[in-house]
Scaffold this active site. Structure first.
Site, PDB file in Angstrom:
ATOM      1  N   ARG A  54     -17.835  38.131  -8.315  1.00 27.89           N
ATOM      2  CA  ARG A  54     -18.892  38.685  -9.295  1.00 27.89           C
ATOM      3  C   ARG A  54     -19.885  39.369  -8.298  1.00 27.89           C
ATOM      4  O   ARG A  54     -19.782  39.281  -7.054  1.00 27.89           O
ATOM      5  CB  ARG A  54     -19.862  37.374  -9.778  1.00 27.89           C
ATOM      6  N   ASN A  58     -19.293  38.845   3.646  1.00 30.76           N
ATOM      7  CA  ASN A  58     -18.011  38.722   2.759  1.00 30.76           C
ATOM      8  C   ASN A  58     -17.078  39.325   3.450  1.00 30.76           C
ATOM      9  O   ASN A  58     -16.975  40.171   4.487  1.00 30.76           O
ATOM     10  CB  ASN A  58     -18.756  40.027   1.770  1.00 30.76           C
ATOM     11  N   HIS A 104     -13.681  41.816   2.743  1.00 30.89           N
ATOM     12  CA  HIS A 104     -13.294  42.778   1.883  1.00 30.89           C
ATOM     13  C   HIS A 104     -11.829  43.445   2.320  1.00 30.89           C
ATOM     14  O   HIS A 104     -11.748  43.562   3.525  1.00 30.89           O
ATOM     15  CB  HIS A 104     -14.252  43.984   1.753  1.00 30.89           C
ATOM     16  N   GLU A 153     -26.461  47.262  -1.690  1.00 32.07           N
ATOM     17  CA  GLU A 153     -25.499  47.961  -2.090  1.00 32.07           C
ATOM     18  C   GLU A 153     -23.938  47.327  -2.026  1.00 32.07           C
ATOM     19  O   GLU A 153     -23.688  46.619  -1.209  1.00 32.07           O
ATOM     20  CB  GLU A 153     -25.482  49.310  -1.085  1.00 32.07           C
TER      21      GLU A 153
END
Ligand code: GAR
Length: 210
Positions: free
Chosen positions: A91, A107, A109, A143
């Site tokens: 999300r 995070n 990625h 962002e």
């Protein structure tokens, strides 16, 4: 001890890497809470098997992003979490959540950011013909898939790769990279200056093998 919260949506193999890193003592912290926005996420089973408290906060049961994120914040703050790790959490988080945890929200990625932000990144890397891809651990800012980079790992893209082959090769590196990045944060060794992360060396003699 230092308390970590982990947000997941799926398989939770990165969560497992963090669980293992905590268990072995590599990460000097405990995982206080795992939250999934999906009730059937396999990562919840991994957490329960490790004796970690779990919560399901299903975005579909909230009217809009802000009540959903308020509930996430309430659960994480109640658990006394000092670092929030996104680990396959699918999300997008709004500034409401990001600002609340600014500087303590990270995070992972599956690309070498800033290349290939967003979704379907392995297929997009193959389609772009890049010879290398990899994974990135970064601080989360407003962002999406931007924010100061803590660590990256590189893998080759092979001519025969399908997206799932590349995803698997990247995931193997994610499982090494994420525990290391979390360890750096927990040890207070990440410093952000002008949006660049500076890593302080470990105390002499304290460096452990990766
Ligand atoms: C991982 O490859 C992670 O980097 C990616 O989802 C996978 C989750 O696997 N995350 C994103 O794409 C975030 N936008 P896991 O559930 O087995 O850790």
């Amino acid at each position: 001890s230092f308390r970590i919260g982990v947000l997941i949506s799926g398989s939770g193999s990165n969560l497992q890497a963090l669980i293992d890193g905590v268990k072995s003592g590599f990460i000097p912290a405990e995982i206080a809470l795992v939250i999934s926005n999906k009730a059937d996420a396999y990562g919840l089973t991994r957490a329960r098997e490790a004796g970690i408290e779990t919560r399901v906060v299903d975005h579909k049961t909230f009217e809009g992003r802000s009540p959903f994120e308020h509930e996430l914040i309430r659960a994480l703050d109640d658990a006394g979490v000092e670092l929030v790790c996104l680990a396959g959490f699918m999300r997008v988080l709004t500034p409401l959540f990001v600002r609340h945890y600014l500087g303590r929200l990270i995070n992972i990625h599956p690309s070498l950011l800033p290349a290939f932000a967003g979704l379907h990144v392995q297929q997009r890397a193959i389609d772009a013909g890049v010879r290398f891809s990899g994974c990135t651990v970064h601080f989360v800012e407003e962002e999406v898939d931007a924010g100061p980079i803590i660590a990256q790992a590189v893998v080759p893209v092979l001519p025969s790769d399908r997206a799932e082959d590349l995803a698997k090769r990247i995931l193997t590196q994610e499982h090494r990279l994420y525990p290391w990045a979390v360890k750096l944060f927990v040890e207070g060794r990440t410093q952000v200056k002008e949006r660049v992360v500076h890593i302080q060396p470990a105390q002499w003699g304290a460096e452990q093998a990766l």
